[in-house]
Design a protein around this motif. Sequence first.
Motif, PDB file in Angstrom:
ATOM      1  N   GLY A  63       0.783  -1.235   0.000  1.00 16.98           N
ATOM      2  CA  GLY A  63       0.000   0.000   0.000  1.00 16.98           C
ATOM      3  C   GLY A  63       0.809   1.276   0.000  1.00 16.98           C
ATOM      4  O   GLY A  63       0.236   2.368   0.013  1.00 16.98           O
ATOM      5  N   LYS A  64       2.153   1.189  -0.030  1.00 18.65           N
ATOM      6  CA  LYS A  64       2.968   2.405  -0.081  1.00 18.65           C
ATOM      7  C   LYS A  64       3.062   2.849  -1.544  1.00 18.65           C
ATOM      8  O   LYS A  64       4.111   2.771  -2.187  1.00 18.65           O
ATOM      9  N   ASN A  65       1.875   3.275  -2.059  1.00 20.10           N
ATOM     10  CA  ASN A  65       1.765   3.747  -3.436  1.00 20.10           C
ATOM     11  C   ASN A  65       0.661   4.806  -3.469  1.00 20.10           C
ATOM     12  O   ASN A  65      -0.051   4.987  -2.490  1.00 20.10           O
ATOM     13  N   GLU A  66       0.571   5.532  -4.577  1.00 22.05           N
ATOM     14  CA  GLU A  66      -0.358   6.674  -4.660  1.00 22.05           C
ATOM     15  C   GLU A  66      -1.803   6.301  -4.374  1.00 22.05           C
ATOM     16  O   GLU A  66      -2.553   7.114  -3.844  1.00 22.05           O
ATOM     17  N   LYS A  67      -2.203   5.096  -4.713  1.00 25.23           N
ATOM     18  CA  LYS A  67      -3.585   4.680  -4.500  1.00 25.23           C
ATOM     19  C   LYS A  67      -3.780   3.977  -3.160  1.00 25.23           C
ATOM     20  O   LYS A  67      -4.885   3.540  -2.849  1.00 25.23           O
ATOM     21  N   GLU A  68      -2.695   3.859  -2.377  1.00 28.20           N
ATOM     22  CA  GLU A  68      -2.717   3.116  -1.106  1.00 28.20           C
ATOM     23  C   GLU A  68      -3.372   1.748  -1.304  1.00 28.20           C
ATOM     24  O   GLU A  68      -4.128   1.268  -0.479  1.00 28.20           O
ATOM     25  N   MET A  69      -3.023   1.137  -2.432  1.00 26.85           N
ATOM     26  CA  MET A  69      -3.633  -0.115  -2.858  1.00 26.85           C
ATOM     27  C   MET A  69      -2.734  -1.297  -2.501  1.00 26.85           C
ATOM     28  O   MET A  69      -1.531  -1.235  -2.720  1.00 26.85           O
ATOM     29  N   LYS A  70      -3.345  -2.345  -1.953  1.00 29.83           N
ATOM     30  CA  LYS A  70      -2.608  -3.594  -1.752  1.00 29.83           C
ATOM     31  C   LYS A  70      -2.603  -4.349  -3.074  1.00 29.83           C
ATOM     32  O   LYS A  70      -3.620  -4.410  -3.759  1.00 29.83           O
ATOM     33  N   ILE A  71      -1.450  -4.902  -3.389  1.00 31.46           N
ATOM     34  CA  ILE A  71      -1.261  -5.632  -4.642  1.00 31.46           C
ATOM     35  C   ILE A  71      -0.764  -7.027  -4.284  1.00 31.46           C
ATOM     36  O   ILE A  71       0.095  -7.181  -3.410  1.00 31.46           O
ATOM     37  N   ALA A  72      -1.275  -8.026  -4.966  1.00 27.93           N
ATOM     38  CA  ALA A  72      -0.864  -9.405  -4.680  1.00 27.93           C
ATOM     39  C   ALA A  72       0.628  -9.593  -4.968  1.00 27.93           C
ATOM     40  O   ALA A  72       1.165  -9.034  -5.920  1.00 27.93           O
ATOM     41  N   MET A  73       1.275 -10.385  -4.126  1.00 27.51           N
ATOM     42  CA  MET A  73       2.674 -10.754  -4.328  1.00 27.51           C
ATOM     43  C   MET A  73       2.731 -11.716  -5.518  1.00 27.51           C
ATOM     44  O   MET A  73       1.912 -12.617  -5.628  1.00 27.51           O
ATOM     45  N   THR A  74       3.674 -11.486  -6.408  1.00 30.69           N
ATOM     46  CA  THR A  74       3.841 -12.362  -7.562  1.00 30.69           C
ATOM     47  C   THR A  74       5.265 -12.907  -7.581  1.00 30.69           C
ATOM     48  O   THR A  74       6.134 -12.439  -6.834  1.00 30.69           O
ATOM     49  N   VAL A  75       5.484 -13.864  -8.435  1.00 30.62           N
ATOM     50  CA  VAL A  75       6.822 -14.382  -8.665  1.00 30.62           C
ATOM     51  C   VAL A  75       7.083 -14.325 -10.172  1.00 30.62           C
ATOM     52  O   VAL A  75       6.136 -14.310 -10.952  1.00 30.62           O
ATOM     53  N   PRO A  76       8.341 -14.244 -10.557  1.00 28.43           N
ATOM     54  CA  PRO A  76       9.509 -14.321  -9.686  1.00 28.43           C
ATOM     55  C   PRO A  76       9.906 -12.963  -9.113  1.00 28.43           C
ATOM     56  O   PRO A  76       9.443 -11.926  -9.588  1.00 28.43           O
ATOM     57  N   VAL A  77      10.770 -13.016  -8.109  1.00 27.87           N
ATOM     58  CA  VAL A  77      11.504 -11.840  -7.648  1.00 27.87           C
ATOM     59  C   VAL A  77      12.843 -11.917  -8.379  1.00 27.87           C
ATOM     60  O   VAL A  77      13.532 -12.935  -8.302  1.00 27.87           O
ATOM     61  N   THR A  78      13.173 -10.859  -9.133  1.00 27.34           N
ATOM     62  CA  THR A  78      14.421 -10.905  -9.894  1.00 27.34           C
ATOM     63  C   THR A  78      15.448  -9.938  -9.331  1.00 27.34           C
ATOM     64  O   THR A  78      15.102  -8.961  -8.657  1.00 27.34           O
ATOM     65  N   CYS A  79      16.699 -10.228  -9.642  1.00 24.39           N
ATOM     66  CA  CYS A  79      17.803  -9.343  -9.295  1.00 24.39           C
ATOM     67  C   CYS A  79      18.719  -9.256 -10.505  1.00 24.39           C
ATOM     68  O   CYS A  79      19.196 -10.287 -11.006  1.00 24.39           O
ATOM     69  N   LEU A  80      18.944  -8.029 -10.986  1.00 25.12           N
ATOM     70  CA  LEU A  80      19.868  -7.797 -12.092  1.00 25.12           C
ATOM     71  C   LEU A  80      21.278  -7.712 -11.528  1.00 25.12           C
ATOM     72  O   LEU A  80      21.554  -6.883 -10.654  1.00 25.12           O
TER      73      LEU A  80
END
Length: 158
Positions: free
Chosen positions: A41-58
């Motif tokens: 929720g730390k976004n402009e819409k204070e919206m919760k967003i589902a966790m997705t995969v993958p988590v990537t690292c460049l």
Amino acid sequence: AKDYELRQYETAKWVSTVIRGETQKEAMHQGFWKLFHYIQGKNEKEMKIAMTVPVTCLVKLGCTDFKISFFLPFEHQDCPPQPTDSDVFIEERKAAALFVRSFGGFASPEKYAEEADNLARTLRNRGQPFHEDFFYTAGYDSPFKLFNRHNEVWYFKK
């Protein structure tokens, strides 16, 4: 090939942050939490967003900057809420062909580097052109999952 696959990824949006001057392990930790706060929720819409995969690292060879990213769920691809943390940003990754090597277990930065080296060696031996100066790590599991873990390293095809 049995030791890697070639995948085609479509253009997609990711939420990302760059952590500078830390070890890869510490960058992953810091980056994960910055992105987790965004989806909580730390976004402009204070919206919760589902966790997705993958988590990537460049990972760029010889560089201590690491870009950590979460894939944005399909329902937020067209209009993702903007981050309120100035270190977090939305990026669009263009469609690309990726060489992918999968492996199990708990993946450390050392294990990711070893698997990336193995994949790079295999691709060179088979004459496959790829961008050698960077790779992505991709993790698919919660830290609480103990068995049948899935991790990947990705090189972009030239």
